[in-house]
Design a protein around this motif. Structure first.
Motif, PDB file in Angstrom:
ATOM      1  N   GLY A 512       0.779  -1.264   0.009  1.00 21.67           N
ATOM      2  CA  GLY A 512      -0.023   0.016   0.048  1.00 21.67           C
ATOM      3  C   GLY A 512       0.945   1.261  -0.060  1.00 21.67           C
ATOM      4  O   GLY A 512       2.048   1.260  -0.631  1.00 21.67           O
ATOM      5  N   ALA A 513       0.270   2.241   0.617  1.00 19.93           N
ATOM      6  CA  ALA A 513       0.942   3.600   0.633  1.00 19.93           C
ATOM      7  C   ALA A 513       2.338   3.414   1.380  1.00 19.93           C
ATOM      8  O   ALA A 513       3.234   4.402   1.262  1.00 19.93           O
ATOM      9  CB  ALA A 513      -0.045   4.552   1.701  1.00 19.93           C
ATOM     10  N   ASP A 514       2.612   2.513   2.258  1.00 20.77           N
ATOM     11  CA  ASP A 514       3.919   2.474   2.901  1.00 20.77           C
ATOM     12  C   ASP A 514       4.947   1.925   1.948  1.00 20.77           C
ATOM     13  O   ASP A 514       6.051   2.042   2.360  1.00 20.77           O
ATOM     14  CB  ASP A 514       3.620   1.389   3.950  1.00 20.77           C
ATOM     15  CG  ASP A 514       2.835   1.761   5.051  1.00 20.77           C
ATOM     16  OD1 ASP A 514       2.554   2.757   5.304  1.00 20.77           O
ATOM     17  OD2 ASP A 514       2.487   0.807   5.639  1.00 20.77           O
ATOM     18  N   LYS A 515       4.785   1.668   0.647  1.00 26.96           N
ATOM     19  CA  LYS A 515       5.773   1.616  -0.139  1.00 26.96           C
ATOM     20  C   LYS A 515       6.638   2.841  -0.415  1.00 26.96           C
ATOM     21  O   LYS A 515       7.875   2.618  -0.814  1.00 26.96           O
ATOM     22  CB  LYS A 515       5.192   1.151  -1.765  1.00 26.96           C
ATOM     23  CG  LYS A 515       4.527  -0.388  -1.665  1.00 26.96           C
ATOM     24  CD  LYS A 515       4.222  -0.762  -3.034  1.00 26.96           C
ATOM     25  CE  LYS A 515       3.508  -2.217  -3.117  1.00 26.96           C
ATOM     26  NZ  LYS A 515       4.615  -3.101  -3.030  1.00 26.96           N
ATOM     27  N   ILE A 516       6.178   3.907  -0.519  1.00 24.85           N
ATOM     28  CA  ILE A 516       6.682   5.328  -0.683  1.00 24.85           C
ATOM     29  C   ILE A 516       7.687   5.520   0.827  1.00 24.85           C
ATOM     30  O   ILE A 516       7.381   5.573   1.799  1.00 24.85           O
ATOM     31  CB  ILE A 516       6.046   6.314  -0.658  1.00 24.85           C
ATOM     32  CG1 ILE A 516       4.975   6.098  -1.861  1.00 24.85           C
ATOM     33  CG2 ILE A 516       6.908   7.639  -1.210  1.00 24.85           C
ATOM     34  CD1 ILE A 516       5.725   5.737  -3.295  1.00 24.85           C
ATOM     35  N   VAL A 517       8.869   5.204   0.636  1.00 26.64           N
ATOM     36  CA  VAL A 517       9.897   5.382   1.606  1.00 26.64           C
ATOM     37  C   VAL A 517       9.994   6.577   2.162  1.00 26.64           C
ATOM     38  O   VAL A 517       9.954   7.942   1.473  1.00 26.64           O
ATOM     39  CB  VAL A 517      11.306   5.082   1.457  1.00 26.64           C
ATOM     40  CG1 VAL A 517      12.291   5.191   2.440  1.00 26.64           C
ATOM     41  CG2 VAL A 517      11.318   3.615   1.013  1.00 26.64           C
ATOM     42  N   PRO A 518       9.339   6.869   3.604  1.00 29.11           N
ATOM     43  CA  PRO A 518       9.448   8.191   4.290  1.00 29.11           C
ATOM     44  C   PRO A 518      10.603   8.934   4.035  1.00 29.11           C
ATOM     45  O   PRO A 518      11.593   8.411   4.320  1.00 29.11           O
ATOM     46  CB  PRO A 518       8.991   7.701   5.676  1.00 29.11           C
ATOM     47  CG  PRO A 518       8.640   6.453   5.803  1.00 29.11           C
ATOM     48  CD  PRO A 518       9.099   5.838   4.426  1.00 29.11           C
ATOM     49  N   GLY A 519      10.412  10.282   3.884  1.00 33.56           N
ATOM     50  CA  GLY A 519      11.751  11.329   3.722  1.00 33.56           C
ATOM     51  C   GLY A 519      12.396  11.181   2.417  1.00 33.56           C
ATOM     52  O   GLY A 519      13.315  11.637   2.276  1.00 33.56           O
ATOM     53  N   SER A 520      11.925  10.082   1.590  1.00 38.64           N
ATOM     54  CA  SER A 520      12.851   9.935   0.148  1.00 38.64           C
ATOM     55  C   SER A 520      12.257  10.961  -0.649  1.00 38.64           C
ATOM     56  O   SER A 520      12.995  11.086  -1.622  1.00 38.64           O
ATOM     57  CB  SER A 520      12.755   8.393  -0.188  1.00 38.64           C
ATOM     58  OG  SER A 520      11.540   8.190  -0.604  1.00 38.64           O
ATOM     59  N   VAL A 521      11.178  11.341  -0.519  1.00 38.68           N
ATOM     60  CA  VAL A 521      10.712  12.352  -1.731  1.00 38.68           C
ATOM     61  C   VAL A 521      11.204  13.760  -1.577  1.00 38.68           C
ATOM     62  O   VAL A 521      10.954  14.438  -0.528  1.00 38.68           O
ATOM     63  CB  VAL A 521       9.074  12.415  -1.410  1.00 38.68           C
ATOM     64  CG1 VAL A 521       8.613  13.192  -2.711  1.00 38.68           C
ATOM     65  CG2 VAL A 521       8.282  11.042  -1.345  1.00 38.68           C
ATOM     66  N   LYS A 522      11.786  14.006  -2.798  1.00 43.07           N
ATOM     67  CA  LYS A 522      12.814  15.142  -2.814  1.00 43.07           C
ATOM     68  C   LYS A 522      12.458  15.971  -3.941  1.00 43.07           C
ATOM     69  O   LYS A 522      12.284  15.455  -4.932  1.00 43.07           O
ATOM     70  CB  LYS A 522      14.358  14.847  -2.468  1.00 43.07           C
ATOM     71  CG  LYS A 522      14.353  14.048  -1.320  1.00 43.07           C
ATOM     72  CD  LYS A 522      16.021  13.994  -1.021  1.00 43.07           C
ATOM     73  CE  LYS A 522      16.215  13.243   0.431  1.00 43.07           C
ATOM     74  NZ  LYS A 522      17.959  12.999   0.409  1.00 43.07           N
ATOM     75  N   LEU A 523      12.618  17.232  -3.727  1.00 38.25           N
ATOM     76  CA  LEU A 523      12.574  18.101  -5.206  1.00 38.25           C
ATOM     77  C   LEU A 523      13.934  18.988  -5.235  1.00 38.25           C
ATOM     78  O   LEU A 523      14.160  19.583  -4.311  1.00 38.25           O
ATOM     79  CB  LEU A 523      11.296  19.247  -5.062  1.00 38.25           C
ATOM     80  CG  LEU A 523      11.138  20.175  -6.427  1.00 38.25           C
ATOM     81  CD1 LEU A 523      11.191  19.264  -7.708  1.00 38.25           C
ATOM     82  CD2 LEU A 523      10.213  21.089  -6.116  1.00 38.25           C
ATOM     83  N   ASN A 524      14.595  18.538  -6.240  1.00 38.16           N
ATOM     84  CA  ASN A 524      16.024  18.982  -6.323  1.00 38.16           C
ATOM     85  C   ASN A 524      16.747  18.931  -5.267  1.00 38.16           C
ATOM     86  O   ASN A 524      17.714  19.741  -4.773  1.00 38.16           O
ATOM     87  CB  ASN A 524      15.844  20.674  -6.882  1.00 38.16           C
ATOM     88  CG  ASN A 524      15.202  20.800  -8.039  1.00 38.16           C
ATOM     89  OD1 ASN A 524      15.358  20.262  -9.060  1.00 38.16           O
ATOM     90  ND2 ASN A 524      14.250  21.939  -7.867  1.00 38.16           N
ATOM     91  N   GLY A 525      16.744  17.636  -4.674  1.00 38.17           N
ATOM     92  CA  GLY A 525      17.617  17.228  -3.614  1.00 38.17           C
ATOM     93  C   GLY A 525      17.027  17.660  -2.098  1.00 38.17           C
ATOM     94  O   GLY A 525      17.800  17.197  -1.170  1.00 38.17           O
ATOM     95  N   VAL A 526      15.895  18.454  -2.015  1.00 37.57           N
ATOM     96  CA  VAL A 526      15.327  18.874  -0.874  1.00 37.57           C
ATOM     97  C   VAL A 526      14.394  18.240  -0.410  1.00 37.57           C
ATOM     98  O   VAL A 526      13.298  18.112  -1.259  1.00 37.57           O
ATOM     99  CB  VAL A 526      15.163  20.335  -0.916  1.00 37.57           C
ATOM    100  CG1 VAL A 526      14.422  21.034   0.503  1.00 37.57           C
ATOM    101  CG2 VAL A 526      16.313  21.159  -1.147  1.00 37.57           C
ATOM    102  N   PRO A 527      13.977  17.556   0.745  1.00 37.58           N
ATOM    103  CA  PRO A 527      12.886  16.831   1.104  1.00 37.58           C
ATOM    104  C   PRO A 527      11.374  17.669   0.782  1.00 37.58           C
ATOM    105  O   PRO A 527      11.567  18.835   1.379  1.00 37.58           O
ATOM    106  CB  PRO A 527      13.111  16.471   2.615  1.00 37.58           C
ATOM    107  CG  PRO A 527      14.571  16.587   2.664  1.00 37.58           C
ATOM    108  CD  PRO A 527      14.931  17.618   2.041  1.00 37.58           C
TER     109      PRO A 527
END
Length: 594
Positions: A512-527
């Motif tokens: 489910g939604a847990d597949k997206i690793v927390p803190g990994s989503v970044k825009l131009n290297g910035v969370p």
């Protein structure tokens, strides 16, 4: 069946069913007296079933034009397939062997079409299907891409309301075959927008067809396309119609359903019931298990897969469920025995085999001429060069969730909406289902290797959706990514294509939604900051919450821009030339672990 206000909807539906049946010759005599007069013996019937043609009249190119076959040695073999000229020849040859034959389909015959058909609002496909000899089809979700009135024009004919007639002095005649829409009701009248059922007399056998699209059509079509329409549950609709068909003496009943399943093998000729197990999953399985036992056969589509599976009905008896891939690459040959005494299909007699439309089959001359006529009209637009590529750029045919062509399209959409006066977008998302093909380096005609034509770009993005730029909170951006794997998308994930600068990690070992690793989503290297506001662009379908991405609906300050196709054309003009063709991106913005 239909809830509050539901009584009116049910009465309207059944009333229209009754009216439809009366116009088809009325009920057969029932009762013991009629039984004594019935003839004995059986009749061999044949149904040739199609689905998801999507206006692919010419031979589909690249991976979209291949099917996988398990060879005699047990190894998979890729076979080029498809093309309406070859399909017509094979169907005619099949029908010549058995005059008691019908050609039937399960929706999406038009919509999301390549340029040859899409440029002319799919009139060429309807005319081709008339020549091919299609008898009846259900509607599919893509029949609603241009709305109810345009679908009805496909059925009844008439020139396009804005563009007029494409050939002077010649009016589009509409479909010779019947579109069925039992579970699509007009909100104002409560009536189906097209006939719910069709009864065909073939070799003395009366066969009733119930046609439906998936109840979830509004989730995968633009809001404008389904405006004023209500889509009802597939099982409840079909089961409510069955008694009416039987009342009118029809015992042989077939459901044409634009909803499908996912087979365990991508080879069209695998054994779906090997070892006593069902090699199929997806929505159609539960639907098939709950359809009235009086229904003898279920022909499906939507998932673009090939299968012929026996699935038990509510009485525990096996019932055949079929699908014939997509783009006219194959058809399902279904053989059945009709018992004249019971007026019913002998369920144990039903056999189905998917058959490849092979390109060494001679072309049907009348279809060749039809294509040539439309190709001549399309040529000034279709053959225009819009850019260059240095190698194949895979989209629909990619083997990874993030695709090179998906990255190109997302980057094109970001570039089109990034200027301040165009929305100031920082992130662009593209829905994977909107990418309809690949870009092939090798020329299909005389254009030259590496040249991308307008027709090829249109085939990749045929919807001409308008771009929208929204203000989304960072939390909504995170929610969008989570919705790829959760909610209605949990069973069949939809991995969005993302523009450059956005990166994240997906853990396949999670659910489910847990597949997206927390803190990994970044825009131009910035969370991504959940509390911050980001400018996000997407096509109007996705921005409206299509494909179950409801988080887009929380966006504010919407700005409507140009079309998605125009964005792609501009990107090629800016980033490719004959001396510096566009290279396939690495498709490494999403990291997959686990």
């Amino acid at each position: 069946m239909f809830g509050i206000g539901r009584r009116r909807g049910r009465l309207a539906l059944t009333g229209l069913v009754a009216a439809s049946l009366l116009t088809m010759g009325g009920p057969a005599t029932a009762g013991t007296g009629a039984d004594r007069g019935r003839p004995s013996g059986t009749t061999d019937l044949e149904f040739l079933a199609l689905n998801d043609l999507h206006g692919n009249l010419e031979e589909p190119q690249g991976s979209a034009g291949n099917v996988t076959e398990i060879g005699p040695d047990g190894k998979p073999v890729s076979i080029p397939a498809g093309g309406i000229e070859h399909l017509a020849t094979q169907l005619r040859a099949e029908r010549a062997k058995n005059p008691n034959s019908l050609t039937i389909a399960a929706g999406d015959m038009i919509g999301a079409s390549p340029l040859l058909s899409g440029l002319f609002h799919d009139e060429p496909t309807i005319e081709a299907l008339n020549k091919v000899g299609l008898d009846v089809t259900s509607v599919g979700n893509h029949e609603f891409d241009e709305g109810k009135k345009e679908l009805q024009r496909m059925q009844y004919g008439g020139c396009h309301p804005k563009e007029g007639c494409y050939t002077p002095g010649r009016t589009f005649g509409g479909a010779d075959f019947q579109y069925l829409a039992a579970n699509v009701l007009d909100e104002r009248t409560g009536l189906p927008i097209l006939a719910p059922v069709s009864i065909k007399n073939v070799g003395g056998a009366r066969v009733g067809f119930i046609g439906m699209t998936l109840e979830g059509t509004p989730d995968i079509v633009t809001a404008e396309g389904v405006k004023g329409l209500t889509f009802k549950d597939e099982v409840q609709t079909a089961n409510a119609v069955v008694p009416w068909l039987r009342l009118f003496g029809v015992e042989s009943i077939v459901v044409l359903l634009h909803e499908g399943g996912l087979p365990t093998s991508n080879a069209y000729n695998y054994d779906c019931n090997a070892g006593g197990n069902l090699g199929l999953s997806g929505p159609v399985v539960d639907i098939a298990k709950n359809l009235d036992p009086a229904i003898d056969l279920v022909v499906t589509g939507h998932t673009h897969q090939a299968y012929a599976c026996n699935i038990p009905d509510p009485a525990g008896k096996p019932r055949m469920v079929t699908s014939a891939s997509s783009y006219g690459k194959m058809y399902t040959k279904i053989d059945l025995t009709y018992d004249k005494r019971t007026r019913d299909i002998v369920r144990t007699s039903v056999k189905a085999q998917n058959t490849v439309v092979r390109r060494d089959t001679p072309k049907a001359p009348d279809l060749t001429q039809l294509l040539a006529d439309w190709q001549k009209l399309a040529a000034p637009v279709a053959n225009r060069s819009i850019g260059y590529i240095g190698a194949d750029i895979r989209g629909r045919g990619a083997t990874t969730p993030e695709t090179p062509l998906g990255d190109v399209i997302a980057d094109a959409q970001l570039e089109a909406t990034a200027p301040a006066d165009k929305g100031g977008a920082q992130i662009a998302f593209m829905n994977p289902g909107g990418i309809r093909s690949d870009l092939q380096y090798a020329a299909a005609g005389s254009e030259g290797d590496g040249v991308v034509t307008y027709a090829e770009a249109f085939t990749v993005q045929p919807f001409t959706n308008m771009m929208q730029t929204l203000d989304l909170k960072g939390q909504a951006v995170l929610d969008v990514l989570a919705q790829q794997y959760s909610g209605a998308n949990a069973a069949n994930p939809k991995v969005l294509q993302i523009s450059k600068g956005l990166t994240y990690t997906t853990d396949r070992s999670r659910t489910g939604a847990d597949k997206i690793v927390p803190g990994s989503v970044k825009l131009n290297g910035v969370p991504i900051d959940p509390a911050a506001t980001y400018k996000v662009s997407a096509n109007e379908f996705l921005a409206g919450g299509g494909d179950n991405f409801a988080a887009f609906k929380t966006g504010t300050n919407k700005l409507v821009g140009g079309s998605d196709l125009d964005a792609l054309l501009a990107y090629f003009a800016a980033h490719s030339s004959a001396s510096a063709p566009l290279a396939p991106p690495a498709a490494d913005r999403i990291t997959f672990i686990g």
